[in-house]
Motif scaffolding. Structure first.
Motif, short mmCIF file in Angstrom:
data_model
loop_
_atom_site.label_atom_id
_atom_site.label_comp_id
_atom_site.label_asym_id
_atom_site.label_seq_id
_atom_site.Cartn_x
_atom_site.Cartn_y
_atom_site.Cartn_z
N ILE A 89 0.87 -1.18 0.00
CA ILE A 89 0.00 0.00 0.00
C ILE A 89 0.90 1.22 0.00
CG2 ILE A 89 -1.69 1.30 1.35
CD1 ILE A 89 -2.74 -1.40 2.35
N GLN A 90 0.69 2.11 -0.96
CA GLN A 90 1.55 3.28 -1.10
C GLN A 90 1.41 4.21 0.10
OE1 GLN A 90 0.78 5.13 -4.87
NE2 GLN A 90 1.69 3.46 -6.01
N ASN A 91 2.52 4.84 0.47
CA ASN A 91 2.57 5.83 1.54
C ASN A 91 2.13 5.27 2.89
OD1 ASN A 91 3.40 7.82 -0.35
ND2 ASN A 91 1.27 8.08 -0.95
N CYS A 92 2.40 4.00 3.11
CA CYS A 92 2.06 3.37 4.38
C CYS A 92 3.33 2.73 4.95
CB CYS A 92 0.97 2.33 4.19
SG CYS A 92 0.44 1.55 5.72
N ASN A 93 3.86 3.30 6.01
CA ASN A 93 5.10 2.80 6.61
C ASN A 93 4.88 2.45 8.07
OD1 ASN A 93 6.67 3.05 4.30
ND2 ASN A 93 6.97 5.24 4.66
N THR A 94 3.92 1.65 8.37
CA THR A 94 3.60 1.30 9.75
C THR A 94 4.44 0.14 10.28
OG1 THR A 94 1.89 -0.24 9.08
CG2 THR A 94 1.20 2.06 9.45
N LYS A 95 5.10 -0.58 9.39
CA LYS A 95 5.84 -1.79 9.75
C LYS A 95 4.91 -2.84 10.36
CE LYS A 95 10.25 0.43 10.10
NZ LYS A 95 10.60 1.70 10.63
N GLN A 96 3.66 -2.82 9.92
CA GLN A 96 2.62 -3.75 10.36
C GLN A 96 1.98 -4.39 9.12
OE1 GLN A 96 1.98 -4.40 13.68
NE2 GLN A 96 3.76 -3.08 14.02
N PRO A 97 1.15 -5.43 9.31
CA PRO A 97 0.53 -6.08 8.15
C PRO A 97 -0.31 -5.17 7.27
CG PRO A 97 0.31 -7.46 10.09
CD PRO A 97 0.88 -6.14 10.55
N ASP A 98 -0.74 -4.01 7.80
CA ASP A 98 -1.56 -3.12 6.96
C ASP A 98 -0.77 -2.44 5.85
OD1 ASP A 98 -0.14 -1.33 8.53
OD2 ASP A 98 -1.88 -0.12 9.07
N GLU A 99 0.55 -2.69 5.76
CA GLU A 99 1.35 -2.15 4.67
C GLU A 99 1.13 -2.92 3.36
OE1 GLU A 99 5.48 -1.45 5.24
OE2 GLU A 99 5.19 -0.51 7.18
N SER A 100 0.42 -4.01 3.42
CA SER A 100 0.21 -4.83 2.23
C SER A 100 -1.25 -5.24 2.13
CB SER A 100 1.10 -6.07 2.26
OG SER A 100 0.73 -6.89 3.34
N MET A 101 -1.62 -5.70 0.93
CA MET A 101 -2.98 -6.20 0.73
C MET A 101 -2.96 -7.29 -0.33
SD MET A 101 -4.81 -3.20 -1.37
CE MET A 101 -4.48 -2.91 -3.08
N CYS A 102 -3.99 -8.09 -0.34
CA CYS A 102 -4.11 -9.16 -1.33
C CYS A 102 -4.72 -8.58 -2.61
CB CYS A 102 -5.00 -10.27 -0.78
SG CYS A 102 -5.25 -11.60 -1.97
N SER A 103 -3.92 -8.51 -3.65
CA SER A 103 -4.40 -7.98 -4.92
C SER A 103 -5.21 -9.00 -5.71
CB SER A 103 -3.24 -7.50 -5.77
OG SER A 103 -2.62 -6.40 -5.18
N SER A 104 -5.25 -10.22 -5.24
CA SER A 104 -6.04 -11.26 -5.90
C SER A 104 -7.50 -11.23 -5.45
CB SER A 104 -5.45 -12.64 -5.58
OG SER A 104 -4.12 -12.70 -6.00
N TYR A 105 -7.81 -10.38 -4.47
CA TYR A 105 -9.18 -10.29 -3.94
C TYR A 105 -10.16 -9.95 -5.05
CZ TYR A 105 -13.26 -8.36 -1.58
OH TYR A 105 -14.54 -8.09 -1.18
N SER A 106 -11.29 -10.63 -5.02
CA SER A 106 -12.38 -10.33 -5.94
C SER A 106 -13.68 -10.50 -5.17
CB SER A 106 -12.35 -11.29 -7.14
OG SER A 106 -13.36 -10.95 -8.05
N TYR A 107 -14.55 -9.51 -5.22
CA TYR A 107 -15.81 -9.55 -4.46
C TYR A 107 -16.72 -10.65 -4.95
CZ TYR A 107 -20.22 -8.05 -2.46
OH TYR A 107 -21.42 -8.02 -1.78
N ASP A 108 -17.28 -11.40 -4.02
CA ASP A 108 -18.23 -12.46 -4.35
C ASP A 108 -19.62 -11.85 -4.43
OD1 ASP A 108 -19.64 -14.77 -4.71
OD2 ASP A 108 -19.21 -15.60 -2.72
N GLU A 109 -20.17 -11.79 -5.62
CA GLU A 109 -21.47 -11.15 -5.82
C GLU A 109 -22.64 -12.08 -5.50
OE1 GLU A 109 -21.82 -8.96 -9.46
OE2 GLU A 109 -19.72 -8.39 -9.39
N ASN A 110 -22.37 -13.29 -5.11
CA ASN A 110 -23.45 -14.24 -4.80
C ASN A 110 -23.96 -14.08 -3.41
OD1 ASN A 110 -23.38 -15.39 -7.34
ND2 ASN A 110 -21.71 -16.71 -6.77
#
Length: 55
Positions: free
Chosen positions: A34-55
């Motif tokens: 995640i840009q401009n996030c330097n917390t040194k915690q897991p919130d610095e990253s995200m799963c880009s493979s995420y896709s919303y389940d519309e069901n």
């Protein structure tokens, strides 16, 4: 990826989440910083493979 590894996921809104098992059904995921996030915690990253389940 080693065949003994699994991808655990508790994001129930993702269409790749195996209902009730807390597992991702993908064989691999893309993790993105995640840009401009330097917390040194897991919130610095995200799963880009995420896709919303519309069901």
């Amino acid at each position: 990826m080693d065949k003994n590894q699994t991808i655990n996921c508790t994001v129930t809104s993702c269409k790749y989440n195996k209902n009730g098992e807390n597992l991702c059904s993908l064989e691999q995921i893309i993790v993105t910083p995640i840009q401009n996030c330097n917390t040194k915690q897991p919130d610095e990253s995200m799963c880009s493979s995420y896709s919303y389940d519309e069901n």
